[in-house]
Structure formats: structure tokens, C-alpha cells
Design a protein around this motif. Structure first.
Motif, PDB file in Angstrom:
ATOM      1  N   VAL A 301     -46.371 -54.828  13.096  1.00  0.00           N
ATOM      2  CA  VAL A 301     -46.650 -54.400  11.725  1.00  0.00           C
ATOM      3  C   VAL A 301     -46.050 -53.036  11.440  1.00  0.00           C
ATOM      4  CG1 VAL A 301     -48.488 -53.820  10.102  1.00  0.00           C
ATOM      5  CG2 VAL A 301     -48.744 -55.790  11.588  1.00  0.00           C
ATOM      6  N   ASP A 302     -46.121 -52.137  12.415  1.00  0.00           N
ATOM      7  CA  ASP A 302     -45.589 -50.785  12.204  1.00  0.00           C
ATOM      8  C   ASP A 302     -44.066 -50.745  12.276  1.00  0.00           C
ATOM      9  OD1 ASP A 302     -48.175 -49.767  11.968  1.00  0.00           O
ATOM     10  OD2 ASP A 302     -48.375 -49.573  14.153  1.00  0.00           O
ATOM     11  N   HIS A 303     -43.450 -51.686  12.963  1.00  0.00           N
ATOM     12  CA  HIS A 303     -41.997 -51.754  13.085  1.00  0.00           C
ATOM     13  C   HIS A 303     -41.548 -53.193  12.787  1.00  0.00           C
ATOM     14  CE1 HIS A 303     -43.350 -48.424  15.680  1.00  0.00           C
ATOM     15  NE2 HIS A 303     -42.266 -47.799  15.225  1.00  0.00           N
ATOM     16  N   PRO A 304     -41.577 -53.576  11.529  1.00  0.00           N
ATOM     17  CA  PRO A 304     -41.244 -54.969  11.173  1.00  0.00           C
ATOM     18  C   PRO A 304     -39.766 -55.289  11.382  1.00  0.00           C
ATOM     19  CG  PRO A 304     -41.536 -53.657   9.191  1.00  0.00           C
ATOM     20  CD  PRO A 304     -41.926 -52.783  10.327  1.00  0.00           C
ATOM     21  N   ALA A 305     -39.496 -56.537  11.702  1.00  0.00           N
ATOM     22  CA  ALA A 305     -38.119 -57.003  11.856  1.00  0.00           C
ATOM     23  C   ALA A 305     -37.499 -57.220  10.487  1.00  0.00           C
ATOM     24  CB  ALA A 305     -38.098 -58.295  12.657  1.00  0.00           C
ATOM     25  N   ARG A 306     -36.140 -57.254  10.466  1.00  0.00           N
ATOM     26  CA  ARG A 306     -35.398 -57.484   9.234  1.00  0.00           C
ATOM     27  C   ARG A 306     -34.510 -58.714   9.398  1.00  0.00           C
ATOM     28  NH1 ARG A 306     -33.430 -51.369   7.424  1.00  0.00           N
ATOM     29  NH2 ARG A 306     -35.506 -50.382   7.528  1.00  0.00           N
ATOM     30  N   ILE A 307     -33.891 -59.118   8.307  1.00  0.00           N
ATOM     31  CA  ILE A 307     -33.002 -60.291   8.366  1.00  0.00           C
ATOM     32  C   ILE A 307     -31.840 -60.020   9.316  1.00  0.00           C
ATOM     33  CG2 ILE A 307     -31.497 -61.799   7.032  1.00  0.00           C
ATOM     34  CD1 ILE A 307     -33.240 -61.388   4.634  1.00  0.00           C
ATOM     35  N   SER A 308     -31.334 -58.787   9.334  1.00  0.00           N
ATOM     36  CA  SER A 308     -30.240 -58.456  10.255  1.00  0.00           C
ATOM     37  C   SER A 308     -30.675 -58.604  11.703  1.00  0.00           C
ATOM     38  CB  SER A 308     -29.742 -57.039   9.988  1.00  0.00           C
ATOM     39  OG  SER A 308     -30.815 -56.104  10.062  1.00  0.00           O
ATOM     40  N   ASP A 309     -31.930 -58.310  12.007  1.00  0.00           N
ATOM     41  CA  ASP A 309     -32.434 -58.518  13.372  1.00  0.00           C
ATOM     42  C   ASP A 309     -32.464 -60.005  13.707  1.00  0.00           C
ATOM     43  OD1 ASP A 309     -32.916 -55.751  13.794  1.00  0.00           O
ATOM     44  OD2 ASP A 309     -34.804 -55.919  12.676  1.00  0.00           O
ATOM     45  N   LEU A 310     -32.864 -60.830  12.741  1.00  0.00           N
ATOM     46  CA  LEU A 310     -32.857 -62.273  12.963  1.00  0.00           C
ATOM     47  C   LEU A 310     -31.426 -62.777  13.134  1.00  0.00           C
ATOM     48  CD1 LEU A 310     -34.367 -64.995  13.039  1.00  0.00           C
ATOM     49  CD2 LEU A 310     -34.188 -65.067  10.536  1.00  0.00           C
ATOM     50  N   LEU A 311     -30.488 -62.230  12.370  1.00  0.00           N
ATOM     51  CA  LEU A 311     -29.083 -62.615  12.493  1.00  0.00           C
ATOM     52  C   LEU A 311     -28.551 -62.313  13.898  1.00  0.00           C
ATOM     53  CD1 LEU A 311     -26.290 -63.445  11.377  1.00  0.00           C
ATOM     54  CD2 LEU A 311     -26.053 -61.107  10.510  1.00  0.00           C
ATOM     55  N   HIS A 312     -28.816 -61.127  14.415  1.00  0.00           N
ATOM     56  CA  HIS A 312     -28.349 -60.757  15.757  1.00  0.00           C
ATOM     57  C   HIS A 312     -29.004 -61.624  16.825  1.00  0.00           C
ATOM     58  CE1 HIS A 312     -26.280 -57.621  13.821  1.00  0.00           C
ATOM     59  NE2 HIS A 312     -27.279 -56.725  13.757  1.00  0.00           N
ATOM     60  N   LEU A 313     -30.292 -61.955  16.643  1.00  0.00           N
ATOM     61  CA  LEU A 313     -30.976 -62.780  17.634  1.00  0.00           C
ATOM     62  C   LEU A 313     -30.382 -64.184  17.675  1.00  0.00           C
ATOM     63  CD1 LEU A 313     -33.369 -63.169  19.616  1.00  0.00           C
ATOM     64  CD2 LEU A 313     -34.754 -63.840  17.639  1.00  0.00           C
ATOM     65  N   VAL A 314     -30.146 -64.780  16.516  1.00  0.00           N
ATOM     66  CA  VAL A 314     -29.563 -66.126  16.465  1.00  0.00           C
ATOM     67  C   VAL A 314     -28.137 -66.097  17.012  1.00  0.00           C
ATOM     68  CG1 VAL A 314     -28.880 -68.009  14.930  1.00  0.00           C
ATOM     69  CG2 VAL A 314     -31.045 -66.824  14.553  1.00  0.00           C
ATOM     70  N   GLU A 315     -27.417 -65.041  16.694  1.00  0.00           N
ATOM     71  CA  GLU A 315     -26.037 -64.938  17.167  1.00  0.00           C
ATOM     72  C   GLU A 315     -25.982 -64.802  18.680  1.00  0.00           C
ATOM     73  OE1 GLU A 315     -22.012 -62.553  15.777  1.00  0.00           O
ATOM     74  OE2 GLU A 315     -23.979 -61.648  15.466  1.00  0.00           O
ATOM     75  N   ALA A 316     -26.916 -64.051  19.273  1.00  0.00           N
ATOM     76  CA  ALA A 316     -26.931 -63.873  20.722  1.00  0.00           C
ATOM     77  C   ALA A 316     -27.393 -65.134  21.433  1.00  0.00           C
ATOM     78  CB  ALA A 316     -27.833 -62.689  21.084  1.00  0.00           C
ATOM     79  N   GLY A 317     -28.313 -65.858  20.832  1.00  0.00           N
ATOM     80  CA  GLY A 317     -28.822 -67.087  21.439  1.00  0.00           C
ATOM     81  C   GLY A 317     -29.824 -66.819  22.538  1.00  0.00           C
ATOM     82  N   SER A 318     -30.519 -67.867  22.927  1.00  0.00           N
ATOM     83  CA  SER A 318     -31.485 -67.816  24.025  1.00  0.00           C
ATOM     84  C   SER A 318     -31.742 -69.248  24.483  1.00  0.00           C
ATOM     85  CB  SER A 318     -32.790 -67.150  23.569  1.00  0.00           C
ATOM     86  OG  SER A 318     -33.435 -67.931  22.584  1.00  0.00           O
ATOM     87  N   GLU A 319     -32.487 -69.384  25.560  1.00  0.00           N
ATOM     88  CA  GLU A 319     -32.753 -70.722  26.078  1.00  0.00           C
ATOM     89  C   GLU A 319     -33.533 -71.556  25.046  1.00  0.00           C
ATOM     90  OE1 GLU A 319     -34.665 -70.605  29.807  1.00  0.00           O
ATOM     91  OE2 GLU A 319     -33.026 -69.535  30.831  1.00  0.00           O
ATOM     92  N   GLU A 320     -34.491 -70.934  24.407  1.00  0.00           N
ATOM     93  CA  GLU A 320     -35.289 -71.670  23.418  1.00  0.00           C
ATOM     94  C   GLU A 320     -34.433 -72.088  22.231  1.00  0.00           C
ATOM     95  OE1 GLU A 320     -39.407 -71.218  20.791  1.00  0.00           O
ATOM     96  OE2 GLU A 320     -38.704 -69.554  22.037  1.00  0.00           O
ATOM     97  N   LEU A 321     -33.551 -71.197  21.763  1.00  0.00           N
ATOM     98  CA  LEU A 321     -32.707 -71.529  20.622  1.00  0.00           C
ATOM     99  C   LEU A 321     -31.706 -72.621  20.973  1.00  0.00           C
ATOM    100  CD1 LEU A 321     -32.017 -67.993  19.095  1.00  0.00           C
ATOM    101  CD2 LEU A 321     -33.774 -69.658  18.479  1.00  0.00           C
ATOM    102  N   LEU A 322     -31.149 -72.562  22.194  1.00  0.00           N
ATOM    103  CA  LEU A 322     -30.256 -73.635  22.624  1.00  0.00           C
ATOM    104  C   LEU A 322     -30.994 -74.966  22.675  1.00  0.00           C
ATOM    105  CD1 LEU A 322     -28.337 -71.244  23.397  1.00  0.00           C
ATOM    106  CD2 LEU A 322     -27.636 -72.625  25.375  1.00  0.00           C
TER     107      LEU A 322
END
Length: 636
Positions: A301-322
Motif C-alpha cells: 500500500v505504501d509503495h504501490p506498483a505501476r503499469i510500467s512495473d507490470l510491463l517489465h515483469l511480463v517482459e522478463a517472464g517467470s515460471e508461472e507466466l510461462l
């Protein structure tokens, strides 16, 4: 033959005299001696005779009561024979004022405080009084009151939802503000989640100082994956909540973030997301708010994520996203999510990035009587941006309502009721068929007890094109304003109108008499430069001719009666020219429930205090331009 005619005339006169004598005799009573004699005979009579004597005495009692009442009505003790010539329709004869048809009295209704001088000799009208008073009934003049929450509480409708349909310029905004003022006065919190005109800003500023939030590029931002009001409430009061209740609110928070994020993606893309793309967005937001120790990014709550953070996460990928994409390797994963990456990147750039990829500046204080999310900074031609800020504002508002309920169930605040005004519904629905489901999810997401919804649009065609007729059918109350005949035909497919109601609605939509309006515009007033009196337009053409009225001309030393005013002698008055209002301005028909129940026609009434405050004035720019033209004319 003449003798026969004479005898008939005499018999007619005799009957008339007898009638007058009988009318006068109806108040005659028995003398004391005759009445005493009857009573003596009654005491000694057999049963049959006694029945007749009792009838005579009873008739005398009635005559005595009628005579006393007539004397009391006269008040001066004079003869009551005047009442021989009067009945319930008035006095008979010339000049009596007798009414052939007795009209029913105008019915009024109000609280015992308002009509204390009349109570209890008042009676109810056939107009509903289920909420704030909106205006008088068009037929009886009785006050009509309505709001979705009050109607639901009193059992008039089964769900606190209302849809308003009317053409532009006939008073929909004034009706909304009238309903909002009444709700505020009764303690209901009013939220304007997408005020693109704006309609509710002035009202909000009039009732509280900190209720207006601006949203749009160049003004304010709204982060769609910010935990927002629900996240703040969970952080403050979560420890005192039951585990099951807390998990339910945590799920509602996550679902709100995912629903809003996917809705924005679909608006920008102009097409729905694929199933695995929605799964990627869902998993990505969850990972962003998972603690670092558990393998997430650690946002809160004190440090909320942004759309750009979601973009970088999807771009980097992870086991769950794969696994969500069902990709065998990173190359296949990237090929599958590339369209989604383009969409997310579009939301971080330009006007979308300025509005949605920053820290949220919107903070809805549920303790304010009114809250307005002013989105008028978004141009009217930018349909995609308007739809985006509208659905984001609606989502944020429903989240604030849910947070208020969370605060109440933990004992940290009162239980509150809310009225949410969803104006310009068509702008969201026009962005594609998926918006109907997104809108429905937004409504149902926080549709808990104590939330009334008012949806506004111009035509049912907009709902039909988007496949949102179900939203109109679920509204248990409908308020229909001036609409064309073609709209009545379409509305008749989902609700019932009487023939009189159809005619009334279409007549309301007719413009004012153009001849009267044109005449009022040519009747521009000017004053004489010599005597400062008004001049009157006599003729038109290349040279306008202005003259004095006869009496004014005689008082003007510079001119004789009916002399034309010389050039430069006429000065325009800096006053507004009269304009004709549309015939159906402020007229609406309230329909409750289903079936053939007749509607309630009423006219929106605005109090003098509301007019003086200026909260209903939506023509400020036009008025300013007209004033400027009048000032310029006065200096010529």
C-alpha cells in the motif's frame, strides 16, 4: 286553444310557487304544543300508530337540526331562506356562480412540520413521496419525491437502481443535482465517479471544500493497480477482522485490479484480450504484491506498483507466466506475449501514461457529503481516453464504498449509504462489446447493501448497440424525459407506456414556438442618448429606425413626438435579450417496476437558493460571450 294554453301557464306558475313554498318549508318545525301533543299520543298509542308518530317526531328533529345549522352558517341570525336556492354546486339563478362541473381540489402533501396549520385535515395525493422532492406533479400539482435508495427502503422497487433517458438540453443534469441535493440532506454520500461535463463539481464545492478530484492528462492521475481505498482499509483494520472476511476483501481487491487493468487494455487495443493474456495480467499483478521473501516484487500500500512495473515483469517472464502461456521456452513465451507487451507499453506512453502510469492523486473521502471526480479536462473528441477515465473512476468509487463498509464492520466508523451517479454511460459502451461485461463487473463488484446507482444516457439505441439492454431491464426505476417518437417505439419493446404517456413524451421534445422566439430576439431594447428613456424598433432594413413612445417623446426636449432618433442617438442597453425555453424543459416521466402501472409525470423544480448559487448553470461560456457582445454594442 288559447284558454288551454292559459290554463297550462297557470298550472306551471302554481307548481313553481308550490316548489318554492316546499323549499322554504323544509326548515319549518312543529310548535311546542303540537310536539307535546304528539309525544302524549305516542305514550298511549298502539304499536302501529306509535311507529308513525316516532317517524313524525324524527322528521321534526331533522328539521330542527337543519334550521340550527343554516342559522349558524348565516352567522347574523337572519332568515335562512337563502339556503332554499343553494346546493353542492352553488347558488341557482343568474349571478349565482353555480358550477356545472365541480372540479376536484388540488391535493397537497407534506410532513406535519411543513403543514402544521392544516394537519390533520390534509389528504394524500397519487404521487410518490419516496425520496427528495424533485418537483410538482404535472396534473395535480402534488409534490413528487424519489431516489433509488429511499424507494428500495420503502418497498417501491426491489433494487436501488435507476436509469435516466432523455435528449440533450432538457434538464437531465438539473434533475441529477436535484436528486443529489436531497440525498445529501438525508445523510447519503453522493459520488460523481466520472464527471466529464462537469455536472457535479459546483454542487460538490458548495457542500464541502475537499470533495473535488481532477483526473486527466495535465491534471491528475489514477493508477489502476494501486490497492487504493480497499488496500488502505485492509492495512488499517485487517488485524481486527475475521480471517474469512479478510480473505474475501483481499480477493475483491485483487479482482478489482485485474478487472480494471484488462478493461484499459481492451479499450487501448480496441479488441478483447485472449484468455492466456488475462491469465498473465492476473499472475503479474499477484506477483507484484507478493513479498520479496516469497518470490515476488514486494509492492504494498505504501509503495504501490505501476503499469510500467507490470510491463517489465511480463517482459522478463517467470515460471508461472510461462505456465500461463503454456510456452515450452522463453522464445515461445515472448512471441505469445508480444501483443500484450505492445498494449501495456501503449498504456505507459503519451496521454495514457500521464494519466494511468503515475501515483494516484485521487483520494475519495467517504466522510464528505459529496465527492466529484472531475474528468472534464479530457477533450470530447478523445473517445478512448474518456472511456478509460470513466471506467477507472467508476472502479475507484466502488472501491471507496467497499472500504467504507469494511471500516464499519470493524467498528471504526458508521454504516453509510451511497448514491453513485454514472453519467455519460454511452461513452464507455461505445468502445466495444466487452465493455458491457466490464461495466457489469464493476457494478456487481461492490454492489453491497446501501449503494444506489443512477445511470444516465441519451437513447436506448446506445444500449442496444452495445448489447447492454439487460442493464436497462435490471433498473427497477426508469425516468424518461423528452424523446422523439422513434425512441418511444424502441422503449416500448422493453417497457409499457399508455397512449397518453407516448403523446406526452413526444410533445415535450418539440421545440418552442419559433415565431415567438424570433420575435423576442428582434425586440432588442435601446435607450435614447438625450433623455435616457427606452426606444422602440419601428422598421428594419439597411437603416434601422428607432422611435420614442408618444409619452416619452413629449418629455424629450431634443425630439418631437414620433420623431426618429438621429444617428448616434440610440445606445444599446447592456441587458440580456429574452430567449424562449423548450416546451418540455425539465419534464420527466417516472416509471416504477414492471407491468402497466401508469407513470408519474413531473416537472423539476429548482429552489431560489439553488438558482442563486449557480450550481445549475451549465451555460456559463455562452452567457459570457453574450455579455461581451452586449458590452461591445454599448460602446459603439
Amino acid at each position: 286553444m288559447s284558454e288551454t294554453r292559459t290554463r297550462r301557464h297557470r298550472r306551471g306558475r302554481d307548481r313553481t310557487a308550490a316548489h318554492r313554498t316546499g323549499a322554504a318549508a323544509k326548515f319549518q318545525v312543529l310548535s311546542a304544543e303540537k310536539r307535546a301533543a304528539l309525544e302524549t299520543r305516542l305514550a298511549e298509542a298502539n304499536p302501529v300508530t306509535a311507529l308513525w308518530l316516532r317517524t313524525l317526531l324524527s322528521r321534526d328533529d331533522n328539521h330542527r337540526r337543519n334550521r340550527e345549522r343554516a342559522t349558524a352558517l348565516l352567522g347574523d341570525g337572519s332568515s335562512s331562506s337563502v339556503y332554499d336556492n343553494v346546493d353542492g354546486r352553488g347558488f341557482k339563478g343568474p349571478g349565482g356562480g353555480r358550477m356545472a362541473t365541480v372540479l376536484p381540489p388540488v391535493e397537497y402533501r407534506g410532513s406535519t412540520r411543513q403543514v402544521a396549520g392544516l394537519y390533520p385535515w390534509i389528504f394524500g395525493a397519487s404521487a410518490p413521496m419516496i425520496g427528495p422532492i424533485l418537483g410538482p406533479h404535472l396534473k395535480t400539482g402534488a409534490p413528487v419525491g424519489f431516489s433509488p435508495l429511499a424507494a428500495k427502503e420503502r418497498g417501491a422497487i426491489t433494487a436501488p437502481s435507476c436509469t435516466i433517458i432523455a435528449l440533450n438540453g432538457f434538464g437531465k443534469s438539473t434533475l441529477l443535482r436535484r436528486m443529489a441535493l436531497g440525498d445529501i440532506a438525508s445523510g447519503i454520500r453522493v459520488i460523481w465517479p466520472g464527471d466529464v461535463k462537469p455536472d457535479g463539481r459546483k454542487l460538490t464545492e458548495a457542500v464541502c471544500e475537499s470533495g473535488v478530484n481532477e483526473v486527466g492528462y495535465g491534471t491528475g492521475s489514477l493508477n489502476p493497480i494501486d490497492p487504493g481505498p480497499i488496500g488502505v482499509a485492509l492495512a488499517r483494520y485487517g488485524a481486527a477482522m475475521d480471517d474469512d472476511v479478510r480473505r474475501r476483501y483481499e480477493f475483491a481487491l485483487h479482482f478489482r485490479q485485474v478487472n480494471l487493468m484488462t478493461a484499459l487494455c481492451e479499450i487501448v487495443r480496441r479488441s478483447p484480450l485472449r484468455d492466456f493474456e488475462e491469465a498473465v495480467v492476473d499472475s503479474g499483478i499477484r506477483q507484484l504484491y507478493t513479498p520479496v521473501a516469497a518470490g515476488g516484487r514486494g509492492h504494498d500500500v505504501d509503495h504501490p506498483a505501476r503499469i510500467s512495473d507490470l510491463l517489465h515483469l511480463v517482459e522478463a517472464g517467470s515460471e508461472e507466466l510461462l505456465a500461463d502461456v503454456v510456452a515450452d521456452n522463453e522464445d515461445e513465451y515472448r512471441a505469445q506475449v508480444k501483443p500484450l507487451l505492445r498494449t501495456l507499453r501503449a498504456l505507459t506512453k503519451g496521454r495514457f501514461g500521464e494519466t494511468f502510469d503515475g501515483a494516484t492523486t485521487v483520494r475519495i473521502d467517504v466522510d464528505n457529503p459529496s465527492t466529484c471526480l472531475d474528468m472534464s479536462a479530457v477533450p470530447e473528441g478523445d473517445a478512448l481516453m474518456r472511456a478509460s477515465v470513466l471506467i477507472a473512476g467508476w472502479s475507484e468509487s466502488f472501491a471507496a464504498v467497499d472500504a467504507a463498509h469494511l471500516r464499519a464492520i470493524t467498528g471504526n466508523g458508521p454504516h453509510l449509504a451511497f448514491s453513485i451517479v454514472m453519467d455519460e454511460l454511452w461513452q464507455v459502451l461505445s468502445c466495444g462489446p466487452t465493455m458491457v461485461d466490464r461495466l457489469d463487473s464493476t457494478e456487481r463488484l461492490q454492489r453491497t447493501k446501501g449503494v444506489g446507482i443512477v445511470k444516465v444516457t441519451h437513447s436506448i439505441v446506445e444500449l442496444d448497440k452495445a448489447g447492454a439492454i439487460g442493464s436497462f431491464e435490471r433498473s427497477r426505476a426508469r425516468i424518461i424525459g423528452p424523446v422523439p417518437r422513434s425512441e418511444i417505439a424502441r422503449l416500448s419493446q422493453v417497457m409499457q407506456f399508455t397512449e397518453q404517456e407516448k403523446t406526452m413524451l413526444t410533445n415535450w421534445s418539440d421545440s418552442a414556438d419559433l415565431g415567438t422566439a424570433a420575435t423576442s430576439l428582434t425586440a432588442t431594447r435601446v435607450r435614447c442618448a438625450h433623455c435616457n428613456r427606452s426606444l422602440y424598433f419601428l422598421a428594419g432594413g439597411d437603416n434601422e429606425v428607432w422611435v420614442h413612445q408618444d409619452s416619452d417623446a413629449a418629455a424629450c426636449e431634443a425630439l418631437s413626438p414620433f420623431d426618429e432618433v438621429p444617428a448616434g442617438g440610440a445606445v444599446a442597453l447592456p441587458a440580456k435579450a429574452h430567449t424562449q425555453r423548450p416546451s418540455g424543459m425539465g419534464h420527466f416521466l417516472l416509471k416504477l417496476g414492471e407491468g402497466g402501472r401508469p407513470g408519474v409525470p413531473f416537472r423539476v423544480w429548482v429552489t431560489p437558493a439553488e438558482k442563486a448559487s449557480g450550481i445549475h448553470n451549465t451555460d456559463e461560456k455562452l452567457d459570457a460571450a453574450a455579455d461581451e457582445q452586449r458590452r461591445a454594442a454599448a460602446t459603439r
